[in-house]
Design a protein around this motif. Structure first.
Motif, PDB file in Angstrom:
ATOM      1  N   LYS A 206       0.842  -1.205   0.000  1.00 51.93           N
ATOM      2  CA  LYS A 206       0.000   0.000   0.000  1.00 51.93           C
ATOM      3  C   LYS A 206       0.885   1.267   0.000  1.00 51.93           C
ATOM      4  CE  LYS A 206      -3.961   1.449   2.718  1.00 51.93           C
ATOM      5  NZ  LYS A 206      -4.865   1.115   3.798  1.00 51.93           N
ATOM      6  N   ILE A 207       1.876   1.255   0.903  1.00 52.22           N
ATOM      7  CA  ILE A 207       2.767   2.418   1.015  1.00 52.22           C
ATOM      8  C   ILE A 207       3.564   2.610  -0.279  1.00 52.22           C
ATOM      9  CG2 ILE A 207       4.840   3.267   2.214  1.00 52.22           C
ATOM     10  CD1 ILE A 207       3.685   2.077   4.796  1.00 52.22           C
ATOM     11  N   LYS A 208       4.058   1.513  -0.812  1.00 54.53           N
ATOM     12  CA  LYS A 208       4.880   1.588  -2.036  1.00 54.53           C
ATOM     13  C   LYS A 208       4.067   2.152  -3.208  1.00 54.53           C
ATOM     14  CE  LYS A 208       7.373  -1.602  -5.120  1.00 54.53           C
ATOM     15  NZ  LYS A 208       7.674  -0.604  -6.080  1.00 54.53           N
ATOM     16  N   SER A 209       2.793   1.750  -3.279  1.00 58.81           N
ATOM     17  CA  SER A 209       2.007   2.250  -4.417  1.00 58.81           C
ATOM     18  C   SER A 209       1.794   3.766  -4.278  1.00 58.81           C
ATOM     19  CB  SER A 209       0.681   1.496  -4.554  1.00 58.81           C
ATOM     20  OG  SER A 209      -0.173   1.858  -3.509  1.00 58.81           O
ATOM     21  N   ILE A 210       1.656   4.242  -3.046  1.00 59.19           N
ATOM     22  CA  ILE A 210       1.494   5.698  -2.830  1.00 59.19           C
ATOM     23  C   ILE A 210       2.781   6.428  -3.241  1.00 59.19           C
ATOM     24  CG2 ILE A 210       1.224   7.485  -1.044  1.00 59.19           C
ATOM     25  CD1 ILE A 210      -0.503   5.354   0.518  1.00 59.19           C
ATOM     26  N   ILE A 211       3.911   5.882  -2.808  1.00 58.19           N
ATOM     27  CA  ILE A 211       5.192   6.542  -3.110  1.00 58.19           C
ATOM     28  C   ILE A 211       5.471   6.498  -4.621  1.00 58.19           C
ATOM     29  CG2 ILE A 211       7.703   6.474  -2.740  1.00 58.19           C
ATOM     30  CD1 ILE A 211       7.227   5.536   0.092  1.00 58.19           C
ATOM     31  N   ASP A 212       5.304   5.315  -5.206  1.00 55.82           N
ATOM     32  CA  ASP A 212       5.604   5.180  -6.639  1.00 55.82           C
ATOM     33  C   ASP A 212       4.753   6.113  -7.487  1.00 55.82           C
ATOM     34  OD1 ASP A 212       7.567   3.352  -6.194  1.00 55.82           O
ATOM     35  OD2 ASP A 212       6.390   1.596  -6.743  1.00 55.82           O
ATOM     36  N   GLU A 213       3.484   6.210  -7.117  1.00 56.48           N
ATOM     37  CA  GLU A 213       2.562   7.068  -7.867  1.00 56.48           C
ATOM     38  C   GLU A 213       3.088   8.506  -7.929  1.00 56.48           C
ATOM     39  OE1 GLU A 213      -0.392   7.960 -10.218  1.00 56.48           O
ATOM     40  OE2 GLU A 213       0.067   5.914  -9.568  1.00 56.48           O
ATOM     41  N   LYS A 214       3.487   9.014  -6.765  1.00 60.51           N
ATOM     42  CA  LYS A 214       3.944  10.406  -6.714  1.00 60.51           C
ATOM     43  C   LYS A 214       5.303  10.576  -7.408  1.00 60.51           C
ATOM     44  CE  LYS A 214       4.451  14.246  -3.525  1.00 60.51           C
ATOM     45  NZ  LYS A 214       4.183  14.694  -2.174  1.00 60.51           N
ATOM     46  N   LEU A 215       6.184   9.603  -7.234  1.00 65.55           N
ATOM     47  CA  LEU A 215       7.498   9.709  -7.873  1.00 65.55           C
ATOM     48  C   LEU A 215       7.343   9.669  -9.395  1.00 65.55           C
ATOM     49  CD1 LEU A 215       9.818   7.470  -5.639  1.00 65.55           C
ATOM     50  CD2 LEU A 215       9.633   9.950  -5.649  1.00 65.55           C
ATOM     51  N   LYS A 216       6.365   8.877  -9.846  1.00 68.42           N
ATOM     52  CA  LYS A 216       6.129   8.768 -11.292  1.00 68.42           C
ATOM     53  C   LYS A 216       5.617  10.110 -11.832  1.00 68.42           C
ATOM     54  CE  LYS A 216       2.962   5.911 -12.691  1.00 68.42           C
ATOM     55  NZ  LYS A 216       2.184   4.706 -12.406  1.00 68.42           N
ATOM     56  N   VAL A 217       4.667  10.703 -11.087  1.00 72.41           N
ATOM     57  CA  VAL A 217       4.111  11.988 -11.509  1.00 72.41           C
ATOM     58  C   VAL A 217       5.210  13.043 -11.565  1.00 72.41           C
ATOM     59  CG1 VAL A 217       2.531  13.852 -10.827  1.00 72.41           C
ATOM     60  CG2 VAL A 217       1.806  11.479 -10.629  1.00 72.41           C
ATOM     61  N   ASN A 218       6.081  13.033 -10.523  1.00 72.00           N
ATOM     62  CA  ASN A 218       7.160  14.025 -10.486  1.00 72.00           C
ATOM     63  C   ASN A 218       8.301  13.674 -11.434  1.00 72.00           C
ATOM     64  OD1 ASN A 218       5.706  15.200  -8.511  1.00 72.00           O
ATOM     65  ND2 ASN A 218       7.174  14.889  -6.866  1.00 72.00           N
ATOM     66  N   GLY A 219       8.236  12.477 -11.983  1.00 68.38           N
ATOM     67  CA  GLY A 219       9.285  12.041 -12.913  1.00 68.38           C
ATOM     68  C   GLY A 219      10.630  11.868 -12.256  1.00 68.38           C
ATOM     69  N   ASN A 220      10.613  11.547 -10.954  1.00 66.18           N
ATOM     70  CA  ASN A 220      11.922  11.403 -10.310  1.00 66.18           C
ATOM     71  C   ASN A 220      12.034  10.122  -9.502  1.00 66.18           C
ATOM     72  OD1 ASN A 220      10.226  12.212  -8.333  1.00 66.18           O
ATOM     73  ND2 ASN A 220      11.617  13.665  -7.378  1.00 66.18           N
ATOM     74  N   LEU A 221      11.908   9.024 -10.171  1.00 68.96           N
ATOM     75  CA  LEU A 221      12.193   7.747  -9.493  1.00 68.96           C
ATOM     76  C   LEU A 221      13.701   7.658  -9.340  1.00 68.96           C
ATOM     77  CD1 LEU A 221       9.771   4.988 -10.777  1.00 68.96           C
ATOM     78  CD2 LEU A 221      10.439   5.414  -8.424  1.00 68.96           C
ATOM     79  N   GLN A 222      14.177   7.972  -8.118  1.00 67.93           N
ATOM     80  CA  GLN A 222      15.613   8.172  -7.946  1.00 67.93           C
ATOM     81  C   GLN A 222      16.351   6.973  -7.376  1.00 67.93           C
ATOM     82  OE1 GLN A 222      16.286  11.590  -5.607  1.00 67.93           O
ATOM     83  NE2 GLN A 222      14.761  12.816  -6.611  1.00 67.93           N
ATOM     84  N   ARG A 223      15.845   5.780  -7.636  1.00 73.98           N
ATOM     85  CA  ARG A 223      16.538   4.634  -7.041  1.00 73.98           C
ATOM     86  C   ARG A 223      17.890   4.424  -7.677  1.00 73.98           C
ATOM     87  NH1 ARG A 223      11.677   0.576  -7.315  1.00 73.98           N
ATOM     88  NH2 ARG A 223      10.407   2.403  -7.664  1.00 73.98           N
ATOM     89  N   SER A 224      18.869   4.000  -6.889  1.00 71.66           N
ATOM     90  CA  SER A 224      20.178   3.757  -7.509  1.00 71.66           C
ATOM     91  C   SER A 224      20.346   2.274  -7.719  1.00 71.66           C
ATOM     92  CB  SER A 224      21.277   4.270  -6.617  1.00 71.66           C
ATOM     93  OG  SER A 224      21.294   3.536  -5.423  1.00 71.66           O
TER      94      SER A 224
END
Ligand code: C5P
Length: 224
Positions: A206-224
């Motif tokens: 649940k938490i991951k889907s919330i985070i991923d959604e926002k990171l996708k919108v902001n275009g900054n999935l910053q995982r290394s």
């Protein structure tokens, strides 16, 4: 203190034993973030205070400034006595200020090998990381929390009854929610996650889907 820019910041508040630590660790691993369990710093000071009632603020500051994250893995910090002592010293304005500096460094200047930070505690969303990218309030029914904590103590071979654990959690909830300074509360902009009926994994999903959604919108999935 110069803050690092464009980092992922996650702030979590929760009452004791609600599962916030587990979720924070999952988040840290998934997004390569520095994880700080801020309760451990209060416990660290609480333990010093149990050993010597008269320690000075100067000594506490020196000790806290020198803390290495691995010092917080000390098993002595896990006892119920230390938790209660932590809750008592956490009411103190000077102590909260000392701890705040340490927390701000971890939150906004994590080492560059990390893509950001995740902190959990009681005043993280409302005080330490008001501007965090993600804010969560994680909670669970008191009886479920007591059962989880009781089983953790059992695993650690600590001799304590379920009722004692329940009583101690109720006492800490009361102290943490009713103190004047930085009490535990859910801020309006925090997302409520109730873990009572959720497994660790489904809660994280649940938490991951919330985070991923926002990171996708902001275009900054910053995982290394
Ligand atoms: O999270 P944990 O149970 O280890 O925290 C121990 C105590 O430290 C809490 O009961 C609370 O009184 C205090 N604390 C706090 N602010 C935080 C984290 C913990 O006051 N950010």
């Amino acid at each position: 203190m110069k803050r690092r820019e464009n980092i992922i910041t996650v702030a979590i508040d929760s009452p004791a034993a609600a599962g916030a630590g587990t979720q924070a660790k999952y988040i840290a691993e998934e997004y390569n973030l520095l994880y700080l369990d801020t309760g451990k710093i209060y416990r660290f000071i609480g333990l010093q205070k149990l050993r010597n009632k008269k320690i000075s603020y100067r000594y506490i500051k020196l000790k806290v400034d020198k803390i290495k994250l691995k010092d917080l893995d000390n098993k002595l910090l896990l006892s119920d006595d230390v938790a209660t002592s932590a809750s008592k010293i956490a009411k103190n304005k000077i102590i909260r200020k000392i701890v705040k500096n340490f927390q701000l460094k971890c939150a906004y200047c994590p080492p560059t090998k990390f893509s950001g930070s995740v902190l959990d505690g009681r005043d993280i969303t409302s005080n330490i990381m008001k501007d965090a990218m993600f804010k969560f309030y994680i909670t669970a029914d008191i009886k479920i929390r007591a059962k989880r904590r009781f089983l953790e103590y059992k695993k650690l071979k600590k001799i304590v009854s379920y009722n004692e654990v329940l009583k101690s959690l109720k006492n800490r909830d009361y102290l943490d929610k009713n103190r004047k300074l930085n009490p535990l509360k859910k801020t309006k902009d925090s997302i409520l996650i109730n873990t009572s009926k959720l497994s660790k994994k489904s809660c994280f999903k649940k938490i991951k889907s919330i985070i991923d959604e926002k990171l996708k919108v902001n275009g900054n999935l910053q995982r290394s």
